[in-house]
Design an enzyme around this catalytic site. Structure first.
Site, PDB file in Angstrom:
ATOM      1  N   ASP A  97      72.359  54.823  73.489  1.00 20.33           N
ATOM      2  CA  ASP A  97      73.196  53.646  73.682  1.00 20.33           C
ATOM      3  C   ASP A  97      74.619  54.098  73.993  1.00 20.33           C
ATOM      4  OD1 ASP A  97      74.340  50.897  73.246  1.00 20.33           O
ATOM      5  OD2 ASP A  97      72.334  50.505  72.502  1.00 20.33           O
ATOM      6  N   HIS A 100      78.432  48.111  71.466  1.00 20.50           N
ATOM      7  CA  HIS A 100      77.012  47.829  71.676  1.00 20.50           C
ATOM      8  C   HIS A 100      76.122  48.765  70.863  1.00 20.50           C
ATOM      9  CE1 HIS A 100      73.203  47.493  73.972  1.00 20.50           C
ATOM     10  NE2 HIS A 100      73.639  46.294  74.317  1.00 20.50           N
ATOM     11  N   SER A 155      68.862  43.351  73.920  1.00 15.62           N
ATOM     12  CA  SER A 155      69.438  44.517  73.246  1.00 15.62           C
ATOM     13  C   SER A 155      69.421  44.333  71.740  1.00 15.62           C
ATOM     14  CB  SER A 155      70.886  44.735  73.693  1.00 15.62           C
ATOM     15  OG  SER A 155      70.957  45.344  74.939  1.00 15.62           O
TER      16      SER A 155
END
Length: 642
Positions: A51, A106, A421
């Site tokens: 990620d 994220h 996600s």
């Protein structure tokens, strides 16, 4: 480079995009103190997160109570400048930038969702307050920073896969997606996932955020566990108090409390020099609440100096974090607000801070969640399963922007995000949990356990049921993730690396294309391709495209199950229709087992016809094997292309 003997394949590096806690309680997975499992075993599981990196100082990643990394661990901490691992984050590597430290938020969000520690009093500025945790808080994390502000390059993703496999992770989580599906031999995640599966590592992958159109999922390989996104039973609600005393309700994640007097309310009005979707004249809108006719003007109104915005929005959708007081309302409510604004000389309003309310309609597959059918391998149903991916509260990088607005300077260690996600790490956490209970299970067995125990869903569990074709199993796969039932599935469908190779050969791959995926120069496709054989790939779901035989068809599917439940057991089959009319026969209808790990094969014959001459059409059912204690469910989907 293609001609070099040590190079298996060469293809252009592409940019991929990041797909972005009440959820664990909603799924029924108990608090960690209630999970009866030796802490030592649980802390041996290592989750690889590919990620945007991680913010290691958050409480979600504190190593209090953790011992040293497991002896099997071969990884390193190369997190770059000002990055320190601990006994929770035991590995770190970077590819995109010069540090594994997350400046996007994220990766921190996905890692804490999957296996973050138990953190009390977590909230987003007081909203959704409670306990934040991952699915297996005792698991370790290895972070592979392959993404940043401009996406993720396929070269970095492949490098991250190689390192994660060599380091010895137990499961890989990839909340990254392309905008559309590509062939397996050019699909970075599929290639990396193939290599991981060969070494006993399951890759969990987000299905994509290109819904609700059909055939939009980018996660198509059978060795990937592809995850759709669904709602949880908590939603964010934002109220607008009008000057006439009426209160209207919309949605947003509005953390701003307005304790002052009501503010003037303005709408697009050419007499005020306002044109377009809403009034954007800074002189007119400054310190006023603006009514926009489109969501597109929301940020522009803020930049023009508006105190707040009311805009049209589908209130069944995910709420978004707003950079200033704002509320999205449905069109009927918007009309009521405009009517009030037009009815009085000095209209005023106040936007209240958001609150959380229970959503009894959950779970619903989110409209943004990418859909099937599988555009690359029509005989493999995708996505595989649905999991919470809407309005998820989790850890966040304290230096990352909370919204997409550059003027939003707030920083916080938690954030509310939506996307596949967010659903992907929920499944990752469950896979990690299963690994503590069944450390010897193969990737395909782990995947099968999750798919065959999923809670059934139907088109009413989709946010856009009017889009019939894409609001079926093409939206939710086998159903909603059920972590507790997945621990004891009874029977599992297993596949081998050779099965995966055979599938690619039957897709028509040449030996050269095959080697691009396998990385093995000895791999070859010798026999003539047989596309019809793909239907017998031992997948936990059954699907096929009958576009060429719409009038009448009769197809047999071969499957084999392995007994992982009770040694001596007898399973009886039952077929439950879900949509359309199909005739389905199971032979034999009863499977008797005398020992654990014993395998039994059966055939499912599906016949039907009279499908429309043109356009997409779908008929479905479910096959259920039950011994009284276990229920092993597989969707059956017969369709024609749109």
């Amino acid at each position: 480079m293609t001609g070099r003997k040590d190079v298996v394949s060469v293809f252009p590096s592409k940019k991929l995009q990041l797909q972005t806690t009440r959820s664990w309680d909603f799924l029924g997975l108990p608090q960690p103190t209630m999970i009866k499992n030796p802490a030592g075993v649980a802390s041996d599981v290592v989750v690889g997160i590919i990620d945007s990196g991680i913010w290691p100082e958050l409480p979600s990643f504190d190593d209090d109570g953790f011992g040293p990394p497991p002896a099997k661990w071969k990884g390193v901490c190369k997190g770059g400048t000002n990055f320190t691992c601990n006994n929770k984050i035991i590995g770190a590597r970077y590819y995109y930038s010069q540090s594994a430290r997350d400046d996007q938020g994220h990766g921190t969000h996905t890692a804490s969702t999957a296996v973050g520690n138990v953190v009390k009093d977590a909230s987003f500025y007081g909203l959704a307050s409670g306990v934040a945790r991952g699915g297996l808080p005792s698991a370790r994390i290895a972070v592979y920073q392959a993404c940043g502000g401009f996406g993720c390059s396929s070269a970095d993703i492949l490098a991250a896969f190689d390192d994660a496999i060599a380091d010895g992770v137990d499961v890989i989580s990839v909340s990254i997606a392309t905008l559309e599906a590509v062939d397996i031999d050019t699909d970075t995640v599929a290639i990396g996932g193939f290599h991981a599966a060969r070494r006993g590592i399951l890759t969990v992958h987000s299905a994509g955020n290109s819904g609700p159109r059909s055939a939009t999922t980018c996660s198509v390989a059978p060795w990937l566990l592809s995850v759709a996104a669904s709602t949880i039973d908590r939603k964010f609600e934002s109220k607008v108090v009008l000057g006439n005393g009426k209160i209207v309700t919309g949605i947003s994640v509005n953390a701003f409390a307005d304790n002052g007097p009501e503010s003037p309310l303005v709408h697009r009005d050419q007499s005020l020099g306002c044109v377009g979707v809403c009034c954007l004249d800074s002189i007119v809108v400054k310190n006023k609440i603006v009514i926009c006719d489109s969501i597109d003007g929301k940020l522009m109104a803020f930049e023009a100096g508006a105190k707040g915005v009311i805009y049209p929005y589908n209130t069944s959708e995910a709420a978004s974090v707003v950079p200033f007081p704002a509320a999205g309302v449905d069109f009927q409510t918007l009309d009521a607000v405009i009517s009030y604004q037009n009815s009085t000389k000095n209209p005023v309003a106040k936007l209240q801070k958001s609150d959380t309310v229970r959503d009894p309609g959950a779970p619903l597959v989110a409209s943004f969640s990418s859909r099937g059918p599988n555009s690359i391998i029509s005989g493999i149903l995708k996505p595989d399963v649905s999991a919470p991916g809407v309005d998820i509260l989790a850890g966040f990088s304290p230096v990352a922007s909370l919204t997409d607005d550059a003027d939003d300077k707030r920083q916080y260690s938690f954030n509310v995000l939506s996307g596949t996600s967010m659903s992907c790490p929920h499944v990752t956490g469950v896979v990690a949990y299963l690994k503590t209970l069944h450390p010897d299970w193969s990737p395909s067995a782990l995947k099968s356990a999750i798919l065959t125990t999923a809670t059934p869903m139907h088109p009413g569990n989709v946010q856009d049921p009017s889009i019939t074709y894409a609001s079926t199993e093409f939206a939710y796969g086998s159903g909603q993730l059920n972590p507790v039932k997945a621990t004891n599935p009874g029977l599992v469908y297993e596949t081998s690396a050779q099965d995966d190779v055979n599938l690619l050969c039957n897709l028509g791959y040449t030996s050269d294309r095959l080697r691009t995926v396998t990385g093995d120069k000895n791999s070859s496709c010798i026999a003539r391709a047989d596309p019809t054989a793909i239907k017998d790939f031992n997948y936990p779901s059954i699907t096929t495209d009958v576009s060429g035989t719409r009038a009448s068809f009769k197809i047999s599917f071969l499957r084999t199950v392995t007994n992982v439940g009770t040694a001596k057991s007898t399973y009886t089959s039952q077929v439950v229709p879900t949509m359309g009319r199909l005739k389905i026969e199971v032979t034999p209808p009863v499977l008797s087992f005398g020992s654990l790990n014993e395998k039994k094969s059966f055939t499912v014959t599906v016949s039907g016809g009279n499908f429309p001459a043109k356009g997409g059409f779908l008929a479905s059912a479910a096959l259920n094997w039950s011994d009284g204690a276990h229920s092993v469910r597989s969707p059956i989907v017969i369709y024609t292309k749109e």
